[in-house]
Write an enzyme that holds these catalytic residues in place. Sequence first.
Site, mmCIF file in Angstrom:
data_model
loop_
_atom_site.group_PDB
_atom_site.id
_atom_site.type_symbol
_atom_site.label_atom_id
_atom_site.label_comp_id
_atom_site.label_asym_id
_atom_site.label_seq_id
_atom_site.Cartn_x
_atom_site.Cartn_y
_atom_site.Cartn_z
ATOM 1 N N TYR A 125 -1.787 40.624 50.951
ATOM 2 C CA TYR A 125 -3.037 41.300 51.320
ATOM 3 C C TYR A 125 -3.038 41.521 52.829
ATOM 4 O O TYR A 125 -3.083 40.573 53.597
ATOM 5 C CB TYR A 125 -4.215 40.431 50.895
ATOM 6 C CG TYR A 125 -5.577 41.101 50.879
ATOM 7 C CD1 TYR A 125 -6.048 41.811 51.969
ATOM 8 C CD2 TYR A 125 -6.399 41.003 49.767
ATOM 9 C CE1 TYR A 125 -7.296 42.409 51.961
ATOM 10 C CE2 TYR A 125 -7.656 41.595 49.735
ATOM 11 C CZ TYR A 125 -8.097 42.294 50.830
ATOM 12 O OH TYR A 125 -9.342 42.885 50.819
ATOM 13 N N ASP A 144 -16.289 37.317 54.986
ATOM 14 C CA ASP A 144 -17.082 38.410 54.429
ATOM 15 C C ASP A 144 -18.186 38.877 55.362
ATOM 16 O O ASP A 144 -18.813 38.078 56.066
ATOM 17 C CB ASP A 144 -17.699 37.976 53.090
ATOM 18 C CG ASP A 144 -16.637 37.761 52.041
ATOM 19 O OD1 ASP A 144 -15.783 38.656 51.894
ATOM 20 O OD2 ASP A 144 -16.653 36.712 51.368
ATOM 21 N N GLU A 155 -10.573 42.213 41.584
ATOM 22 C CA GLU A 155 -10.879 40.969 42.279
ATOM 23 C C GLU A 155 -12.293 40.560 41.896
ATOM 24 O O GLU A 155 -13.240 41.343 42.030
ATOM 25 C CB GLU A 155 -10.803 41.144 43.799
ATOM 26 C CG GLU A 155 -9.412 41.325 44.348
ATOM 27 C CD GLU A 155 -9.430 41.441 45.868
ATOM 28 O OE1 GLU A 155 -10.455 41.074 46.487
ATOM 29 O OE2 GLU A 155 -8.441 41.919 46.430
#
Length: 271
Positions: A176, A61, A50
């Site tokens: 994911y 994040d 990634e």
Amino acid sequence: MSSALETVFRNRAAGRHAALVTYIMAGDPDLATCIDLALALQDAGADVIEFGVPFSDPIADGPVIQAAGLRALANGTTLSAVLEAVAELRRRGLRIPLVLMGYLNPILRLGYAAFADRAAAAGVDGIIVPDLPADEGAALFAELDRTGVASIQLVAPTSHDDRVRIVSERSRGFLYYVSLTGVTGVRDRLPDDVAERILHVRSLARVPVAVGFGVSSPEMARALGSVADGVVVGSAIVQRVAEHGGKAVTPVREFVAGLRTALDEVELAGL
């Protein structure tokens, strides 16, 4: 499903092992070093890379990747520069699938069709856009499908079964699974029920399931490698880049080789 991603997960499943998905932030510490890092990840046994695309407001994040993104932006890293780096990686021998993980705004600015065309031409195999829900991205997903770039979707511990099925239908390459409610980051432990939940999501999904967010050590990877089709490690790698800068290639390669060894020590459970 993207053929390159499909092949990776199929081959690892045939050997009863989980795939290793590794993350680095493009442009941190600089794009030239990132190219060397990506090739080192491949050499160390990563199955998928990634490539983070830096953005000023990365809502998914935690502090480690936020800081890396800010360093990359300060270096002048743009989406176009990241795509050029991917093309250079392919010229230099990167064979494994490469997935971009970034946010919607830079893609909107470039334009969906132009982005999909340039991503495919550069050698991008898939993209993850955390701030674009699966049921709101039809225009982008259509362009990605047209060019053969996989649109990889995310589900969370709070996703109910019907939602997992819906998102899985939209996902290409792999699904994911976010291991916890929160943002990316290095953690000492994962939720107690994470293994049970992964197995349940795998039973509902039509594509392989890779688990990420918080996976920080070979021990964690080994524990998850028995229940997940793939294990994603990001912040722990990015943290080593932050610590070593331009000399990060060797410590990153050694860390990732340890992750690969850990995954190879356990057998992936069948369903």
